[in-house]
Design a protein around this motif. Structure first.
Motif, short mmCIF file in Angstrom:
data_model
loop_
_atom_site.label_atom_id
_atom_site.label_comp_id
_atom_site.label_asym_id
_atom_site.label_seq_id
_atom_site.Cartn_x
_atom_site.Cartn_y
_atom_site.Cartn_z
N SER A 10 0.43 -1.09 -0.13
CA SER A 10 -0.19 -0.07 0.26
C SER A 10 1.26 1.43 0.16
O SER A 10 2.48 1.18 0.38
CB SER A 10 -1.00 0.12 1.01
OG SER A 10 -1.96 -1.25 1.49
N HIS A 14 -2.83 5.42 -1.53
CA HIS A 14 -4.32 4.25 -1.31
C HIS A 14 -4.62 4.54 0.06
O HIS A 14 -5.90 3.73 0.18
CB HIS A 14 -2.98 2.77 -1.11
CG HIS A 14 -2.62 2.37 -2.96
ND1 HIS A 14 -1.69 1.27 -3.02
CD2 HIS A 14 -2.95 2.98 -3.97
CE1 HIS A 14 -1.27 1.18 -4.42
NE2 HIS A 14 -2.31 2.31 -5.09
N ARG A 98 -2.09 -8.41 -1.31
CA ARG A 98 -1.84 -7.57 -1.65
C ARG A 98 -2.00 -6.89 -0.07
O ARG A 98 -2.57 -7.45 0.50
CB ARG A 98 -3.02 -7.18 -2.28
CG ARG A 98 -2.49 -7.50 -3.85
CD ARG A 98 -4.31 -6.87 -4.25
NE ARG A 98 -3.59 -6.55 -6.30
CZ ARG A 98 -3.29 -6.13 -6.62
NH1 ARG A 98 -2.26 -4.73 -6.52
NH2 ARG A 98 -2.73 -5.80 -8.13
N ASN A 102 -4.05 -1.94 -0.76
CA ASN A 102 -3.40 -1.79 -1.97
C ASN A 102 -4.53 -2.54 -2.53
O ASN A 102 -5.22 -1.83 -3.57
CB ASN A 102 -2.48 -2.48 -2.42
CG ASN A 102 -2.01 -2.75 -3.20
OD1 ASN A 102 -2.74 -3.89 -4.48
ND2 ASN A 102 -0.65 -2.34 -3.43
#
Length: 238
Positions: A10, A14, A98, A102
Motif C-alpha cells: 500500500s 492508497h 496484497r 492496495n
C-alpha cells in the motif's frame, strides 16, 4: 496483479483513499440513522440495508464478468481494474499477498467521489442513505471478501470462516469454481448468492452473444483461458 501494476504494498495515496472511502461510508450510515424518525422509517431502512446487500452481490457479479471479458489496460477509466482482474486469472494467489489498502483503494476512490456530494449537498433520507452506504460498502469491501475467498481456510479468522459457512460472504469453495475451466461463471464476490441464478439462467451467455453479434467483440472466456490458471488441488479443496 496486472501487467502494468505489479505492486502489492500500500502507498500513502492508497491509504488516504481507503480512509476517505470508509469515512464517507460511515458518514452515510450516520446520516441514515439521523434521518430515522418513526418505526416506519426504521423498517424501510432495514429493508434498504438488506436490499443493498443482496443487490451488491449481483452488481459485483455483472461488473466482474464485464472486466474479466472485455477491454484491456488501455481502456479509458476502467483500464487499471481490467488489467488487474484479467491478470488475476494468471496469478490468482497474489491477491492474498496484497496489502489491505492496495487491494481496495481502486473501489474506495470512486465511492468517495460519489458519496461526498451526497453527504454534503442532499437532504437526509434514512432508507436512501442506508441503501447507498451499505451497497457501496459491500462493493468497496468485495475485494477483501474476494481475497478471503482465495485464502486457505486454516489461515482465515474464525469469524470470516463462520460468515463464509453461513453464506453471508462468498466462500473459498464457491469462488474456486470461478478459477476452474471453463472460467466463465461464479463471478459474484460479496455473498455469491446470485451465482446460481446468473449461471443457470444463461443470461451472461446471451449477453456475450448479443455483444458479439452487434459489435463483433468476443468475450475473453470464449478463448483466452488456460488449464494452468486452475487452482484445483490446492487451497480451494481445503
Amino acid at each position: 496483479m496486472g501487467s502494468s501494476d505489479t505492486s502489492l504494498s500500500s502507498t500513502m495515496e492508497h491509504r488516504l483513499w481507503v480512509f476517505a472511502g470508509c469515512s464517507s461510508l460511515l458518514g452515510m450510515l450516520a446520516k441514515s440513522a439521523a434521518g430515522i424518525e418513526t418505526s416506519s422509517d426504521a423498517g424501510l431502512s432495514a429493508l434498504a440495508i438488506l436490499s443493498a446487500y443482496v443487490l451488491a452481490d449481483l452488481a459485483t457479479g455483472i461488473y466482474h464478468w464485464g472486466i474479466d471479458n472485455y477491454g484491456d489496460d488501455k481502456t479509458p477509466l476502467f483500464g487499471p481494474q481490467i488489467d488487474a482482474f484479467q491478470g488475476h486469472h494468471k496469478r490468482p494467489w497474489t491477491i492474498t499477498k496484497r496489502d489491505f489498502s492496495n487491494n481496495i483503494h481502486s473501489l474506495a476512490r470512486p465511492a468517495t467521489i460519489f458519496l461526498v456530494p451526497v453527504l454534503v449537498a442532499t437532504p437526509g433520507s434514512g432508507p436512501v442513505d442506508a441503501f447507498l452506504g451499505v451497497f457501496l460498502g459491500c462493493v468497496v469491501f468485495s475485494q477483501q471478501f474476494h481475497s478471503w475467498a482465495h485464502t486457505r481456510r486454516s489461515q482465515l479468522p474464525g469469524a470470516v470462516r463462520a460468515l463464509q459457512d453461513l453464506g453471508v460472504l462468498v466462500s473459498t469453495r464457491m469462488h474456486g469454481k470461478h478459477h476452474r475451466e471453463p472460467f466463465d461463471g461464479n463471478y459474484c464476490i460479496v455473498s455469491g448468492i446470485w451465482n446460481r441464478v446468473l449461471d443457470s439462467s444463461g443470461v451472461l451467455r446471451l449477453a456475450e452473444r448479443w455483444i458479439y453479434s452487434n459489435w463483433g467483440y468476443a468475450p475473453r472466456c470464449w478463448s483466452d483461458s488456460s488449464p494452468e490458471w486452475s487452482q484445483q488441488g490446492s487451497y480451494f479443496e481445503d
